[in-house]
Write an enzyme that holds these catalytic residues in place. Sequence first.
Site: not given
Length: 236
Positions: A122, A205, A231
């Site tokens: 993602c 997020c 990330c």
Amino acid sequence: MAKLTHETWTDEVPTFAHDDETKGALATLKWAYDYYGDSIVYACSFGIEGIVLIDLIAKVNPKARIVFLDTGVHFQETYDVIDKIQERFPDLNIEMKKPSLNLEQQAEQYGDKLWEREPNQCCYIRKILPLEQTLSEVDAWISGLRRDQSETRKNTNFINKDNRFNKIKVCPLIHWTWKEIWRYVYKHDLPYNDLHDKGYPSIGCAPCTAPAYNMDDLRSGRWTGNQKVECGLHES
């Protein structure tokens, strides 16, 4: 002498004293914008470090290009602070960089809520690929990394060879502490994300960010219950 890029990297990069008011940050930014001109971009998450950096950048280059990786799953509070910053610094060029796949298209290809099952994938789709596209146009980028944020960031320098994106990465805030970041924000009355007042020192997020459970690790609320700690934007 060849321009300093990833391809021409040398260990003899500029160094900056960090015993001044901004601990070398302003000197680093002045050098970076003088040296790279339009070929440098600040990739900003609009967390508290980002707010400090924006204020410092505006002193050096009021029309600087700032890119926000708009994954589509950020907190509303994050979008709110971006609006406040744009109002405070109207000449800044703030770009909302979206992934090539919207959330519906991602769900069709990879299944719903990919961040729960494969957070690395993602992040790759919604953050890394958009940043790759952005950085393909420049020689260098600016990041708000600080050495005391986590173990993975303790060796960061002002000027870094970024092997993940094959660019030069400039990190002006490496010597700042958490208290110094907040002291600067209060002193200059800067707007910031309201979630910082609710136990979120590090904000990403919404599905992958919770309040920190260990204030000795300011990123402890990121990807909780998962071995993931970054990330992927700052992995060399």
